[in-house]
Design an enzyme around this catalytic site. Structure first.
Site, short mmCIF file in Angstrom:
data_model
loop_
_atom_site.label_atom_id
_atom_site.label_comp_id
_atom_site.label_asym_id
_atom_site.label_seq_id
_atom_site.Cartn_x
_atom_site.Cartn_y
_atom_site.Cartn_z
CE LYS A 11 0.78 1.38 4.46
NZ LYS A 11 1.35 2.68 4.85
CB VAL A 95 10.91 -5.62 5.95
CG1 VAL A 95 10.40 -6.98 5.54
CG2 VAL A 95 12.44 -5.60 5.91
CB ALA A 97 9.86 0.02 2.61
N GLY A 98 7.45 1.35 4.80
CA GLY A 98 6.21 2.12 4.79
C GLY A 98 5.19 1.60 3.81
N GLY A 100 3.57 -1.46 4.13
CA GLY A 100 2.54 -2.29 4.77
C GLY A 100 2.61 -3.77 4.47
CG ASP A 136 -0.84 0.29 8.50
OD1 ASP A 136 -1.62 1.24 8.69
OD2 ASP A 136 0.36 0.43 8.20
#
Length: 304
Positions: A11, A95, A97-98, A100, A136
């Site tokens: 995402k 991983v 990395a923002g 999700g 999330d």
């Protein structure tokens, strides 16, 4: 034995505001518009007589601390399931990395085992379990673009059908989400509303959507992380509209259809020689180097 193969999309946040903590709360509420993109992990679930296990080519992922394992264990305990599951995880989403990836994997396991273990709960009943795994996770239980508020438990699917194109910039810089939230605690700001993004999406014009993109984390994360400040300077010269992905450290650039991005620009961003750029997505990330190498990948809205 019964088995199921599924994908877990990454995402990006087209809009992300972090609201002040309510009195007595440990977490910040958010106001965010989530766009799922067609960069996906792949999972294969195989029902076993009783035990749970996870398999991956990346050894660090083979642990009970992986959200995939936690999701299966939580569902098994909650519904007193006697059967187990063996989960094979093919990791493509970097991983920390923002993007999700871990949350999406966990949601895919909840949805998959709800079917494989014949629990057959409506998705709404899985939301509290998902929330217990991470804020999330609930958003990945629902298809498509969505508006998320509260502490992640309020998810509304947005019926805005326009498909968008992006370039992901996978910097290889890993950012702790917990640290990013702590950095925000030292910042004073006036909160923005996701209404501006929702309205832009309803109009379906890429240029307007690109102009309304916003991420509260970008200001603090790029100040704290020198390498990301360097990336901002490079991206300013090459893209009209870009944003930090979640709490970082990946970025994404919104392609409105007006850009022409020559391969030489991509190569200069990477600092590499001729012939090493790739915006097609083929071979951009292997099991061995997931999340480590700087890569560029052209992606689009997932499932549209």
């Amino acid at each position: 034995m019964r088995r199921l193969e599924t994908t877990a999309p990454a995402k990006i946040n087209l809009f992300l505001e972090v609201l002040p903590k309510p009195d007595g709360a440990d977490l910040h509420p958010v106001d965010t518009v989530i766009e799922k993109i067609d960069l996906c992990d792949r999972l294969t679930l195989r029902v076993t007589p009783a035990h749970l296990d996870i398999k991956s080519y990346i050894p660090v992922l083979v642990t009970p601390e992986n959200l995939v394992f936690k999701a299966a264990a939580l569902l098994k305990k909650t519904y007193r399931i006697k059967e187990g599951v063996s989960i094979s995880l093919s990791k493509k989403i970097p991983v920390s990395a923002g993007l999700g990836g871990g949350s999406s994997d966990a949601a895919s396991v909840l949805l998959g085992l709800n079917q494989l273990w014949r629990i057959q709960e409506p998705v709404s009943r899985l939301v509290p379990l998902a929330l217990g795994l991470g804020s999330d996770v609930p958003s990945f239980l629902f298809p498509g673009r969505c508006l998320v508020s509260g502490f992640g438990e309020k998810v509304k699917t947005l019926s805005t059908p326009t498909k968008f194109q992006y370039v992901l910039i996978l910097t290889g810089v890993k950012i702790s989400t917990a640290a990013a939230y702590r950095w925000l605690d030292d910042l004073t700001y006036q909160c923005h509303s996701s209404k501006i993004m929702v309205d832009a999406l309803k109009r379906g014009r890429p240029e307007l959507v690109a102009q309304k993109m916003f991420n509260r984390f970008q200001e603090v994360v790029t100040k704290k992380e020198k390498r990301l400040r360097g990336w901002e300077k490079k991206l300013d010269k090459n893209f009209n509209h870009y944003l930090l992905a979640g709490s970082g450290g990946a970025f994404f650039a919104f392609l409105t259809g007006q850009e022409f991005i020559p391969l030489t620009s991509i190569l200069s961003l990477q600092g590499r020689g001729k012939g090493e750029g790739d915006l097609t997505g083929s071979g951009f990330l292997s099991e061995e180097n997931a999340g480590n190498a700087v890569k560029f990948l052209r992606v689009s809205t997932y499932g549209r």
